[in-house]
Design a protein around this motif. Sequence first.
Motif, mmCIF file in Angstrom:
data_model
loop_
_atom_site.group_PDB
_atom_site.id
_atom_site.type_symbol
_atom_site.label_atom_id
_atom_site.label_comp_id
_atom_site.label_asym_id
_atom_site.label_seq_id
_atom_site.Cartn_x
_atom_site.Cartn_y
_atom_site.Cartn_z
ATOM 1 N N LEU A 97 0.826 -1.205 0.000
ATOM 2 C CA LEU A 97 0.000 0.000 0.000
ATOM 3 C C LEU A 97 0.861 1.255 0.000
ATOM 4 N N PHE A 98 1.856 1.290 0.866
ATOM 5 C CA PHE A 98 2.701 2.481 0.953
ATOM 6 C C PHE A 98 3.595 2.641 -0.278
ATOM 7 N N ASP A 99 3.974 1.545 -0.895
ATOM 8 C CA ASP A 99 4.711 1.649 -2.160
ATOM 9 C C ASP A 99 3.860 2.387 -3.191
ATOM 10 N N MET A 100 2.575 2.085 -3.214
ATOM 11 C CA MET A 100 1.668 2.768 -4.149
ATOM 12 C C MET A 100 1.461 4.227 -3.760
ATOM 13 N N MET A 101 1.341 4.488 -2.467
ATOM 14 C CA MET A 101 1.186 5.869 -2.019
ATOM 15 C C MET A 101 2.372 6.732 -2.417
ATOM 16 N N GLY B 259 8.647 -0.489 6.601
ATOM 17 C CA GLY B 259 9.788 -0.049 5.782
ATOM 18 C C GLY B 259 9.758 1.416 5.419
ATOM 19 N N LEU B 260 9.084 2.229 6.231
ATOM 20 C CA LEU B 260 9.012 3.658 5.958
ATOM 21 C C LEU B 260 10.154 4.382 6.663
ATOM 22 N N SER B 261 11.191 4.685 5.927
ATOM 23 C CA SER B 261 12.314 5.433 6.476
ATOM 24 C C SER B 261 11.882 6.867 6.759
ATOM 25 N N THR B 262 12.732 7.599 7.450
ATOM 26 C CA THR B 262 12.451 9.019 7.708
ATOM 27 C C THR B 262 12.250 9.768 6.408
ATOM 28 N N ASP B 263 13.066 9.461 5.403
ATOM 29 C CA ASP B 263 12.948 10.129 4.102
ATOM 30 C C ASP B 263 11.620 9.797 3.428
ATOM 31 N N LYS B 264 11.202 8.536 3.520
ATOM 32 C CA LYS B 264 9.935 8.145 2.903
ATOM 33 C C LYS B 264 8.751 8.811 3.603
ATOM 34 N N ALA C 296 8.860 11.649 5.116
ATOM 35 C CA ALA C 296 8.907 13.057 4.719
ATOM 36 C C ALA C 296 8.294 13.242 3.330
ATOM 37 N N LYS C 297 8.554 12.294 2.424
ATOM 38 C CA LYS C 297 7.982 12.371 1.077
ATOM 39 C C LYS C 297 6.469 12.234 1.128
ATOM 40 N N LEU C 298 5.981 11.301 1.945
ATOM 41 C CA LEU C 298 4.530 11.145 2.098
ATOM 42 C C LEU C 298 3.880 12.450 2.578
ATOM 43 N N LYS C 299 4.508 13.073 3.554
ATOM 44 C CA LYS C 299 3.951 14.313 4.095
ATOM 45 C C LYS C 299 3.949 15.425 3.053
ATOM 46 N N LYS C 300 4.998 15.457 2.239
ATOM 47 C CA LYS C 300 5.055 16.473 1.178
ATOM 48 C C LYS C 300 3.962 16.235 0.148
#
Length: 377
Positions: free
Chosen positions: A250-254, A362-367, A369-373
Amino acid sequence: MMKKTVLLGAALFLVISPLETVMANDNGASAANTAQAISKQGMFTNAVVERTKDGTIKLHWQTIADLGPVKVYWSANPDGGWKELARTYASFGGLSTADPNPGSRVYFKIKGGNGAMIKTAERLLPLQGTTNFRDLGGYRTTDGKTVKWGKLFRADELAGLSASDISYLQKSGLKTIVDYRTDDEVKQKPDPTIAGMKYVRNPVFGQSGSGTDLMNYMAAGEFEKMGKPGDVLIAANRDMVDHPEAYVKLFDMMLDPARADLVQHCTAGKDRTGLGSALMLLALGVPKETVVQDFMLSNKYRETYNKAAVGAMVKQFNLTDENAIEIIKALMDVRPEYINAAFDEMASKYGSIQGFLEKGIGLSTDKQAKLKKMYLE
């Protein structure tokens, strides 16, 4: 056993309607000094959109202080294209209007005389063939941002969508449909093919299983094999945390702009979809308390259906035992202890919810941050 038990819950769960409240948005205050100025003058703290049976749209808002004259705008796009709908006064607390965009999604922006502003929309989509299709937008995060409207949706089964429903969804900007159901569920009620949308099979509990064991227990009156009321779904939520592969996908798709703007669904849109929605909101920084409130909305939307379904099963299985009836009611409900069982499992296995997001999903800090953006404003 537990994989099969949650599927009974899914197989039994259709759903019902209404809608809920929206968390506040403060888009007019981007810089810190502007935010402080608006806070002193007054701001919107909440805005809700409701649709009556005759199609009239009612907007309600709450403010800090009297914001004076108010302009209300609408758009089919939550990101722009705003058209003025009405002028009124903040002190009136809302307005009623005809649908400015019949047959299509509509968003509203309310702007006070001091520049304070809030966006809102119907949380429950006005579809004929579903009862729990809703927008995850409008929720406030811990750092004061807001989940964008019109980007992330949650739903029940889609097999009953009418032609007008499909047209409505095609105009909404949705790109991806994520289906958590098993093969058996999909075979019984396949999703319609919707032009312009990518359909992704993403079963939470593998490729098979239908809850047959639980149906057999009920038919045989062996309710003791299902534990106490709520035990089945408490165990199921733990199991979903222990086997999070579908949510990783799901998060890969997001994170993929080509697939973002998605709806995730199961049969009832309350358990598998409930956890998926909770994870989405938590990853974006929405407080756990708000996440639980969203989880619990399915009871409101399903209320009429649940009463009818429980009555039908009591009659079907000729039940008189109160404990058996309570077990059935618990299967139809969402309850805080269900989602809290998932949170407890995350803490037990990963140290915290954040630990689960990082290590389990598997959501790193960078990932993150990208989701929030991508999904906050």
